[in-house]
Design a protein around this motif. Sequence first.
Motif, PDB file in Angstrom:
ATOM      1  N   GLY A 177      25.537  27.139   8.620  1.00 13.10           N
ATOM      2  CA  GLY A 177      24.587  26.057   8.322  1.00 13.10           C
ATOM      3  C   GLY A 177      25.182  24.980   7.444  1.00 13.10           C
ATOM      4  O   GLY A 177      24.534  24.493   6.508  1.00 13.10           O
ATOM      5  N   ALA A 178      26.431  24.613   7.727  1.00  9.38           N
ATOM      6  CA  ALA A 178      27.073  23.544   6.952  1.00  9.38           C
ATOM      7  C   ALA A 178      27.479  22.406   7.883  1.00  9.38           C
ATOM      8  O   ALA A 178      27.583  22.584   9.092  1.00  9.38           O
ATOM      9  N   LEU A 179      27.713  21.244   7.295  1.00 12.30           N
ATOM     10  CA  LEU A 179      28.153  20.071   8.051  1.00 12.30           C
ATOM     11  C   LEU A 179      29.643  19.861   7.764  1.00 12.30           C
ATOM     12  O   LEU A 179      30.051  19.842   6.604  1.00 12.30           O
ATOM     13  N   VAL A 180      30.439  19.726   8.818  1.00 10.73           N
ATOM     14  CA  VAL A 180      31.870  19.480   8.637  1.00 10.73           C
ATOM     15  C   VAL A 180      32.096  17.972   8.553  1.00 10.73           C
ATOM     16  O   VAL A 180      31.523  17.207   9.322  1.00 10.73           O
ATOM     17  N   LEU A 367      20.226   3.675   5.040  1.00  7.21           N
ATOM     18  CA  LEU A 367      21.692   3.703   5.019  1.00  7.21           C
ATOM     19  C   LEU A 367      22.265   4.039   3.646  1.00  7.21           C
ATOM     20  O   LEU A 367      23.308   4.688   3.551  1.00  7.21           O
ATOM     21  N   ILE A 368      21.605   3.586   2.584  1.00  6.04           N
ATOM     22  CA  ILE A 368      22.173   3.835   1.250  1.00  6.04           C
ATOM     23  C   ILE A 368      21.606   5.093   0.589  1.00  6.04           C
ATOM     24  O   ILE A 368      22.109   5.519  -0.439  1.00  6.04           O
ATOM     25  N   SER A 369      20.577   5.683   1.189  1.00  5.58           N
ATOM     26  CA  SER A 369      19.955   6.810   0.500  1.00  5.58           C
ATOM     27  C   SER A 369      19.388   7.893   1.428  1.00  5.58           C
ATOM     28  O   SER A 369      19.848   9.030   1.428  1.00  5.58           O
ATOM     29  N   THR A 370      18.389   7.524   2.238  1.00  8.93           N
ATOM     30  CA  THR A 370      17.583   8.540   2.918  1.00  8.93           C
ATOM     31  C   THR A 370      18.385   9.393   3.897  1.00  8.93           C
ATOM     32  O   THR A 370      18.264  10.624   3.920  1.00  8.93           O
ATOM     33  N   ARG A 371      19.208   8.729   4.711  1.00  2.87           N
ATOM     34  CA  ARG A 371      19.935   9.490   5.734  1.00  2.87           C
ATOM     35  C   ARG A 371      20.899  10.482   5.097  1.00  2.87           C
ATOM     36  O   ARG A 371      21.047  11.615   5.556  1.00  2.87           O
ATOM     37  N   PHE A 376      22.701  15.910   4.036  1.00  2.00           N
ATOM     38  CA  PHE A 376      23.378  16.756   3.059  1.00  2.00           C
ATOM     39  C   PHE A 376      22.424  17.644   2.265  1.00  2.00           C
ATOM     40  O   PHE A 376      22.722  18.051   1.146  1.00  2.00           O
ATOM     41  N   GLY A 377      21.283  17.950   2.862  1.00  2.00           N
ATOM     42  CA  GLY A 377      20.415  18.988   2.294  1.00  2.00           C
ATOM     43  C   GLY A 377      19.745  18.626   0.982  1.00  2.00           C
ATOM     44  O   GLY A 377      19.512  19.492   0.136  1.00  2.00           O
ATOM     45  N   LEU A 378      19.429  17.351   0.801  1.00  2.22           N
ATOM     46  CA  LEU A 378      18.749  16.937  -0.432  1.00  2.22           C
ATOM     47  C   LEU A 378      17.330  16.424  -0.180  1.00  2.22           C
ATOM     48  O   LEU A 378      16.581  16.178  -1.120  1.00  2.22           O
ATOM     49  N   TYR A 379      16.981  16.250   1.069  1.00  2.00           N
ATOM     50  CA  TYR A 379      15.696  15.645   1.424  1.00  2.00           C
ATOM     51  C   TYR A 379      14.605  16.709   1.485  1.00  2.00           C
ATOM     52  O   TYR A 379      14.860  17.804   1.961  1.00  2.00           O
ATOM     53  N   GLY A 456      20.593  22.120   0.312  1.00  2.00           N
ATOM     54  CA  GLY A 456      20.095  22.969   1.393  1.00  2.00           C
ATOM     55  C   GLY A 456      21.046  22.957   2.582  1.00  2.00           C
ATOM     56  O   GLY A 456      21.967  22.135   2.665  1.00  2.00           O
ATOM     57  N   LYS A 457      20.829  23.871   3.494  1.00  2.00           N
ATOM     58  CA  LYS A 457      21.695  23.968   4.665  1.00  2.00           C
ATOM     59  C   LYS A 457      21.493  22.790   5.606  1.00  2.00           C
ATOM     60  O   LYS A 457      20.429  22.167   5.632  1.00  2.00           O
TER      61      LYS A 457
END
Length: 470
Positions: A177-180, A367-371, A376-379, A456-457
């Motif tokens: 559950g990670a992003l490369v 583009l600067i924050s939400t995506r 990266f598991g912060l939303y 988060g994953k």
Amino acid sequence: MKKVIKNGTIVTATDTYQADLLIDNGVINQIGKHLPLDDAEIIDAKGCYVFPGGIDPHTHLEMPFGGTVTKDDFETGTIAAAFGGTTSVIDFCLTNKGETLKSAIETWHAKSKHKAVIDYGFHLQIVEMNDDVLHELPKVIEQEGITSFKVFMAYKNVLQADDETLFRTLISAKELGALVMVHAENGDVIDYLVKKALKQGNTDPIFHALTRPSEVEGEATGRAAILTGLANSQLYVVHVSCADAARKIAEARNNGIDIWGETCPQYLVLDQSYLEKPNFEGAKFVWSPPLREKWNQDVLWNALKTGQLQTVGSDQCSFDFNGQKDLGKGNFSKIPNGGPIIEDRVSILFSEGVKKGRITLNQFVDLISTRAAKLFGLYPRKGTIAVGVDADIVIFDPTVVRTISVETHHMAVDYNPFEGIKVTGEPISVLSRGEFVIRDKKFVGQLGAGQYLKRGKYGASDHSGTTNLV
Ligand code: URP
Ligand code: ZN
Ligand code: ZN
Ligand code: ZN
């Protein structure tokens, strides 16, 4: 103490509306009109946008590189970030062959813990895949909350990993559950071209760009995309600089591959001609991938507008012109690669993007924050304005016109690559979890107040809403 931000225009990745915000205990407690003002401090945001703090998904603070160490550390780097409207950074934790991942991560905690003034997380570099690394990865995710792994396809004999490592990292990331993330340039071909140029006596900074043509970025991007498809995994391509690479990402997305692309402000406003500045000044603009021919900028802007690229990171990696960049006088390959960008990322995207009609205001916030928060598991703890989320907030005056300069920036370096560029818009005040870090353009934060972010994953906190809510 409670705070109410009044009279501002709230902007998220989806909406723009007039409302006030009540902040209590570091989180947004209420959004609306006529909020209770008793025992709350009132902050007037009249005429300003109020948007979620920027998330910079790509920084190198206090990183050893190119025979030296980046000038901005977690103190100066995060202070400059905050001045620029960024309230979270995700920095790259480097690893060494043979060293445990745990030890590498401890090194990065030691650099950041007592210094960061805003919240921060780490991506983890994978330089080599073997049984020891495989064994440690689940702990990296579960205990450290590090859910993104970085593989460099360039910097031969330094950071570069081979394709087997990339492929095995992709397979593990899918399982865990990670992003490369990849730095996509063909390091072997670059190595050959650099040696050839030096042999021919071509030593000036411009040869940094000429020995890393856009084809080597396009090729590596395409290769990484294909390996991602083969592994049925997920990929984020950092610092996309050119049409060749952007097209490879678009093509892979069309083919159903789970791939994302980031570009950086420098590729959107500067071009290859900067490397030809006389008196070795071109060295100020040496980073990788290199600046490109100007026509690439339109392709990148268009990719942001149409969603073919989804984030804008800074790739903050700062070196002084005097004393660091000059390590490469007489040999461009020894110029430390990187630039000071962290402070101007948000403003450049607003001024060059929104004000010039290239992207919408809501796209700008995405583009600067939400995506980045989503990927990266912060939303939604970070990256938006909603009830219950961290009060990481920028109060932004969209009308101020100013000129970017080393004279006024807060990064620790002796030059600014955007020197002389006029921008419209400026962060006036910036809050991290409800506390002012910047107030009326002055730093009022505290060293060490930034918290480490366990993330988060991948895919676990997309649009569903509440995964990371406190
Ligand atoms: O030149 C650059 N970009 N320096 C930082 C390291 C990297 O490749 O991201
Ligand atoms: Zn890179
Ligand atoms: Zn980088
Ligand atoms: Zn989604």
